[in-house]
Design an enzyme around this catalytic site. Structure first.
Site, PDB file in Angstrom:
ATOM      1  N   ASP A   1      -1.804  -8.163   0.800  1.00 26.44           N
ATOM      2  CA  ASP A   1      -0.671  -8.245  -0.117  1.00 26.44           C
ATOM      3  C   ASP A   1      -0.471  -9.683  -0.595  1.00 26.44           C
ATOM      4  O   ASP A   1      -0.213  -9.926  -1.772  1.00 26.44           O
ATOM      5  CB  ASP A   1       0.600  -7.738   0.573  1.00 26.44           C
ATOM      6  CG  ASP A   1       0.533  -6.238   0.845  1.00 26.44           C
ATOM      7  OD1 ASP A   1       0.365  -5.477  -0.113  1.00 26.44           O
ATOM      8  OD2 ASP A   1       0.638  -5.842   2.023  1.00 26.44           O
TER       9      ASP A   1
ATOM     10  N   GLY B   1       0.821  -1.203   0.000  1.00 26.62           N
ATOM     11  CA  GLY B   1       0.000   0.000   0.000  1.00 26.62           C
ATOM     12  C   GLY B   1       0.855   1.253   0.000  1.00 26.62           C
ATOM     13  O   GLY B   1       2.060   1.221   0.251  1.00 26.62           O
ATOM     14  N   SER B   2       0.214   2.386  -0.284  1.00 27.52           N
ATOM     15  CA  SER B   2       0.903   3.676  -0.228  1.00 27.52           C
ATOM     16  C   SER B   2       0.818   4.238   1.197  1.00 27.52           C
ATOM     17  O   SER B   2       0.091   3.734   2.034  1.00 27.52           O
ATOM     18  CB  SER B   2       0.261   4.653  -1.208  1.00 27.52           C
ATOM     19  OG  SER B   2       0.509   4.225  -2.528  1.00 27.52           O
ATOM     20  N   GLY B   3       1.591   5.292   1.431  1.00 26.43           N
ATOM     21  CA  GLY B   3       1.566   5.928   2.745  1.00 26.43           C
ATOM     22  C   GLY B   3       2.797   5.608   3.567  1.00 26.43           C
ATOM     23  O   GLY B   3       2.882   5.987   4.737  1.00 26.43           O
ATOM     24  N   HIS B   4       3.763   4.898   2.972  1.00 24.84           N
ATOM     25  CA  HIS B   4       4.972   4.492   3.694  1.00 24.84           C
ATOM     26  C   HIS B   4       6.228   5.159   3.153  1.00 24.84           C
ATOM     27  O   HIS B   4       7.333   4.682   3.404  1.00 24.84           O
ATOM     28  CB  HIS B   4       5.151   2.980   3.618  1.00 24.84           C
ATOM     29  CG  HIS B   4       3.973   2.190   4.069  1.00 24.84           C
ATOM     30  ND1 HIS B   4       3.454   2.345   5.334  1.00 24.84           N
ATOM     31  CD2 HIS B   4       3.202   1.273   3.444  1.00 24.84           C
ATOM     32  CE1 HIS B   4       2.411   1.524   5.455  1.00 24.84           C
ATOM     33  NE2 HIS B   4       2.237   0.884   4.317  1.00 24.84           N
TER      34      HIS B   4
ATOM     35  N   HIS C   1       0.535   0.975   9.696  1.00 26.49           N
ATOM     36  CA  HIS C   1      -0.695   1.366   9.010  1.00 26.49           C
ATOM     37  C   HIS C   1      -1.617   2.107   9.957  1.00 26.49           C
ATOM     38  O   HIS C   1      -2.818   2.142   9.755  1.00 26.49           O
ATOM     39  CB  HIS C   1      -1.424   0.144   8.461  1.00 26.49           C
ATOM     40  CG  HIS C   1      -0.569  -0.654   7.548  1.00 26.49           C
ATOM     41  ND1 HIS C   1       0.212  -1.675   7.988  1.00 26.49           N
ATOM     42  CD2 HIS C   1      -0.330  -0.529   6.231  1.00 26.49           C
ATOM     43  CE1 HIS C   1       0.898  -2.169   6.966  1.00 26.49           C
ATOM     44  NE2 HIS C   1       0.589  -1.490   5.894  1.00 26.49           N
TER      45      HIS C   1
END
Lengths: 214, 331
Positions: B109, B53-56, B218
């Site tokens: 994932d 996912g994005s945001g890392h 997360h």
């Protein structure tokens, strides 16, 4: 009403999109209590893709509608929900075969295939605090109604009641699979987000195809 | 929610557009959610695909380049990408030697990347997978396969990427990635939560005097919530737990990563590092290399994690290997 037509199924899928979107914040809040809070967003994006793809189909069959829904969910959502719901709908499409409409017996087979697809893909059982806790009792209720010679409307009514009970059954459970399972006992007391989105989908489907009679 | 964004549903696409424009010498797009190295892959080199996912940021797209990853499949914020971008990246980075997938151990994932691997196999591409499971707070040691991947991602990707550059076989790249993962342990704390843009509200909120211990990347709640402690108390608590988990022993050589979660100043990270180094010295554990900064974040969450990787000669050599990516350069 004895059977579900193609048009009724199409309308139901579009109604589900609206219902998911209306409950986006609710689903995200449930997810945030135990997970990462993306469930409402992922479901909204996925069902928006479903609506877009379905509207563009010309004269779709039952199987076309279900397969398009599954493919849209697999290819647009990501997250765990994409492959889980996606596999469920793709298996449901295969079970629908070339049916022009779905009577109670056919509808039961379609939902059984949906259930088996989700359970195989996610490796979850009843009691793990997942969408399976909604699906299994709801499909059992449908099957039970079919076997007892019930009419379609009564069967759908039993299906929704069982789905709601299944969803609520997740509240006292401790999560066993997925991201929330890492939180162990902290998950007790929270209703599972996936079980909830699944209830919303089942309830909206049943009410939509039954018209005002549910 | 106070964020410098436009449409909350377009944050990932707009970020990727900016990223590709900002780093044209490093990356190119092969799918709206799939990036690969600008330079075409060397014939016979194993491809390394990472993702999630994005945001890392800088994970994962910031690690595309020489010595680390060949490609990244990009999901929505905190949500796995679907199989399609992963498949397109796989095809773009395979040169016949196969592709290693490495990513954190999360069900979403796994489901999506496994579907991509099945599709790649149908096209004749061999894919192997190494899941990162470094977070000691997420499951007990006898259930290591349930642990999630957090900042330890960086070490596993670095080692696997360095090995792939030596033109090693897919089995060899997989072996060192597994070895790196086995020897890597992480634990983190958060002082504040974070907000997924399209959700609009924080995933959790903490009181002035509270912290969340053992959280993931997360914004998901940690394993317990406690009273806010000093940097030294936090560093001592998590470092001692990490040491006891492997366990690391006197005479071991380690790489250390003190990782900021997105909103913690470097000043605080160095204060934590100072104490971590002291504790390691007390245990007779020597530090071979140190990394302090933001390597795997959780949007604007405040807090940090400490990661240790136990090294042998092979891991030291691979850790020392050069890397040149938009967010990580080592000479």
């Amino acid at each position: 009403m004895e059977k579900i037509t193609r048009d009724a199924l199409k309308k139901a899928l579009l109604d589900i999109t609206d219902e998911i979107e209306a409950n986006q914040d609710y689903l995200s809040e449930l997810d945030a209590a135990m997970g990462d809070g993306d469930h409402g967003v992922s479901m909204t994006l996925g069902w928006r893709a479903v609506a877009e793809k379905i509207k563009s189909l010309e004269d779709p069959t039952i199987a076309d509608l279900l397969k398009t829904t599954g493919m849209a969910l697999v290819s647009s959502v990501g997250a765990a929900m994409g492959p889980l719901y996606g596999t469920g709908f793709i298996r449901a499409a295969a079970a629908a075969g070339d049916a022009e409409s779905l009577n109670l017996s056919q509808l039961t087979k379609v939902f059984e295939a949906f259930r088996d697809g989700v359970m195989q893909r996610g490796n979850a059982q009843v009691g793990d605090k997942t969408m399976v806790d909604t699906i299994v009792p709801a499909v059992d209720a449908l099957k039970g109604a079919e076997e007892s010679g019930s009419d379609l409307i009564s069967a759908l009514r039993a299906f929704v009641v069982a789905a709601e009970e299944g969803m609520k059954s997740t509240i006292p459970l401790q999560s066993k699979v997925g991201r929330s399972s890492r939180l162990g006992e902290r998950t007790i007391g929270h209703q599972d987000a996936g079980a909830t989105s699944c209830y919303l989908i089942f309830k909206t489907f049943a009410r939509s195809v039954a018209g005002g009679s549910l | 929610m106070k964020k410098l964004i436009n449409d909350p549903y377009k944050v990932v696409d707009e970020m990727l557009a900016g990223f590709v424009k900002a780093h044209p010498n490093y990356v190119r797009m092969v799918h709206p959610r799939g990036l690969v190295r600008k330079a075409p892959p060397k014939k016979g080199k194993v491809g390394l695909m990472i993702g999630g996912g994005s945001g890392h940021k800088p994970a994962f797209i910031g690690y595309i380049g020489e010595g680390v990853a060949d490609g990244v499949a990009v999901g929505n914020v905190f949500a796995s990408p679907p199989p399609e971008p992963a498949l397109e990246v796989t095809k773009a980075i395979d040169t016949g030697a196969g592709v290693l997938y490495s990513y954190g151990n999360y069900q979403g994932d796994i489901l999506n990347f496994n579907m991509a691997a099945e599709l790649a196999a149908m096209e004749g591409i061999r894919v192997e997978t190494v899941l990162v499971t470094d977070d000691i707070a997420s499951a007990p040691k006898d259930q290591m396969e349930k642990r999630r991947g957090i900042a330890g991602d960086f070490f596993v990707f670095k080692i696997a990427g360095a090995m792939a550059e030596t033109m090693a076989s897919l089995d060899e790249v997989k072996r060192v990635a597994e070895k790196a993962n086995f020897n890597t342990r992480t634990m983190g704390v958060a002082l504040s939560g974070c907000t997924v843009p399209a959700a609009g509200k924080p995933i959790f909120t903490l009181g002035e005097n509270e912290m969340e211990i053992g959280l993931g990347i997360h914004g998901e709640p940690g394993v317990r919530r406690g009273k806010l402690e000093t940097a030294d108390e936090v560093a001592t608590d998590i470092t001692e737990r990490i040491i006891a988990d492997l366990p690391f022993q006197s005479g071991d050589e380690v790489a250390v990563l003190v990782n900021g979660l997105g909103a913690t100043p470097y000043m605080e990270l160095y204060i934590v590092y100072r104490k971590v180094a002291e504790i390691l010295a007390d245990h007779g554990i020597s530090i071979y290399r140190s990394y302090v900064g933001e390597y795997v974040t959780s949007l604007e969450m405040a807090g940090c994690s400490v990661t240790l990787m136990r090294l042998d000669d092979e891991l030291k050599r691979l850790l020392d290997a050069p890397a040149d990516t938009p967010f990580f350069v080592q000479k």
